[in-house]
Design an enzyme around this catalytic site. Structure first.
Site, PDB file in Angstrom:
ATOM      1  CB  SER A 149      -0.949  -0.050   1.205  1.00  0.00           C
ATOM      2  OG  SER A 149      -1.909   0.968   1.157  1.00  0.00           O
ATOM      3  CG  HIS A 195      -5.830  -2.169   0.700  1.00  0.00           C
ATOM      4  ND1 HIS A 195      -5.184  -1.823  -0.473  1.00  0.00           N
ATOM      5  CD2 HIS A 195      -5.157  -1.532   1.693  1.00  0.00           C
ATOM      6  CE1 HIS A 195      -4.183  -1.005  -0.201  1.00  0.00           C
ATOM      7  NE2 HIS A 195      -4.143  -0.820   1.121  1.00  0.00           N
TER       8      HIS A 195
END
Length: 410
Positions: free
Chosen positions: A180, A385
């Site tokens: 990320s 995610h």
């Protein structure tokens, strides 16, 4: 007005949860694995040592005098060979820390798996998080301490940590794994300081983030329109930091997120609301551990910077306002990062159900970056995610593949 109402609503909801938890919930914890509660409260170093792995703490000074804590797992528990180990550096995501690579225990945590695969593992901590809240002159109670976004993390923190790792290990090049925001920081480093391309053998990006114009997280999209005024509003109430590790984590780890807690559904939905839904890959037993360490704090400017990019649809420097932009950048609008300056071999790993690193945005970066070797879609439709670091099957779905790729660069 709408933004203020949203803030007030959030405060009321949290207050209700907090008061209800403190005053009315008295769980019988005898059936709860005490090891889970312990893991939720241990720091990264102690957690790693608990499971029988070696761990070292190193401190790194940046050019602008922030003091960062780096954690090292020099070898494995079973694979304890210590000589000639290739070096890998792991960089965490937004609101997180090095803990995210070890929270899921030795059979699932990426740092442990890499150590057992023969690597000398180093894990960075960005300025402002739980482990990197020190500066040579500034205190975290000062507004000056928090005047940074992820640009500074990429331009100062990651280069400083990489230089330190190379000096300590004596190797010429290392491999890099970013998750990320850990990928965003890498793009910043290798585009603004291109000499660092020569220090990286290969970059493995999990849930890569450069462009965010197609972000699907309702929370981020709701906040994004207010990014120009958000910093001013938060300054008025004295908030330069978002969600530091503290009472929220303590409550989550010890009460709110336990399997027998009525409030555990709030913990699950909070994660899903930000990142996408995938109940099947979420180990609810480990929720107290995850939320005992995360969030780990970040500056408001990190959120504002992402919000600016959502609105502009560009991967650009921090927008300081037209006057300061002209003064600092030479243009009224912030310039875009020079992605073409990135020369490191890049492997992108993305997921269809990722609300923060969407397939469309990953594909946009893929088309602009010249050295992307491969783009891999995780073969699970609901993979989201946070699944990149916390999923039950992350090892099988993504880690084993990354480790196989890494072996080609030894």
């Amino acid at each position: 007005m709408l933004f203020k109402l949203c803030i007030i609503k959030f405060i009321i909801i949290f207050h209700v949860i907090y008061v209800h938890t403190e005053n009315t919930i008295d769980y019988d914890l005898r059936d709860t694995d005490p090891s889970i509660i312990e893991d939720a409260t241990l720091d990264t170093f102690t957690l790693i040592k608990k499971y029988g792995f070696p761990c070292e703490i190193h401190r790194v000074y940046t050019e602008d005098k922030y003091i960062l804590e780096v954690h090292r797992v020099p070898y494995g528990k079973r694979n304890s060979t210590r000589q000639n180990r290739p070096v890998v550096f792991l960089q965490h995501g937004l609101l997180s820390s090095s803990a995210e690579f070890v929270l899921m225990r030795p059979d699932k945590g990426l740092a442990y798996l890499l150590a057992e695969a023969g690597y000398d593992v180093w894990m960075g901590n960005a300025r402002g998080n739980t482990y990197s809240r020190h500066h040579a002159f500034l205190k975290p109670t000062s507004s000056e301490f928090w005047k940074f976004s992820w640009h500074e993390i990429g331009h100062y923190d990651v280069p400083a940590m990489i230089d330190y790792v190379i000096k300590e290990t004596g190797v010429q090049k290392i491999q890099y794994i970013g998750f990320s925001q850990g990928t965003t920081a890498f793009w910043v480093m290798t585009s603004t300081r291109p000499e660092y391309n020569d220090k990286i053998l290969a970059m493995h990006a999990m849930a890569p983030i450069a462009y965010v114009g197609n972000i699907r997280s309702p929370v981020i999209r709701a906040v994004a329109p207010f990014t120009n005024s958000l910093e001013r509003i938060l300054k008025l109430i004295g908030a330069n930091e978002i969600l530091p590790n503290g009472m929220i984590n303590k409550l989550a780890g010890e009460k709110l997120c336990l399997e027998e807690a009525l409030t555990q559904v709030l913990c699950k939905n909070l994660l899903f609301l930000f990142c996408g839904f995938n109940a099947e890959q979420l180990n609810t037993t480990m929720l107290p551990v995850v939320l005992g360490h995360t969030p780990a704090g970040a500056s408001t400017r990190q959120f504002i910077h992402f919000g600016q990019m959502y609105k502009s649809k560009k991967f650009a420097f921090f927008d300081q306002g037209w006057f300061r932009n002209k003064w600092n950048y030479g243009t009224f609008k912030p310039p875009s990062y020079n992605i073409s300056a990135i020369r490191t071999p890049i492997f992108l790993h993305y997921a269809d159900n990722d609300w923060l690193s969407t397939p469309k945005d990953v594909d946009k970066f893929f088309k602009e970056a010249k050295t992307v070797v491969g783009k891999y879609r995780v073969p699970l439709d609901k993979f989201n995610h946070l699944d990149f670091v916390f999923a039950n099957d992350a090892k099988k779905l993504i880690y084993d593949r990354i480790i196989r790729i890494m072996s080609q660069f030894i």
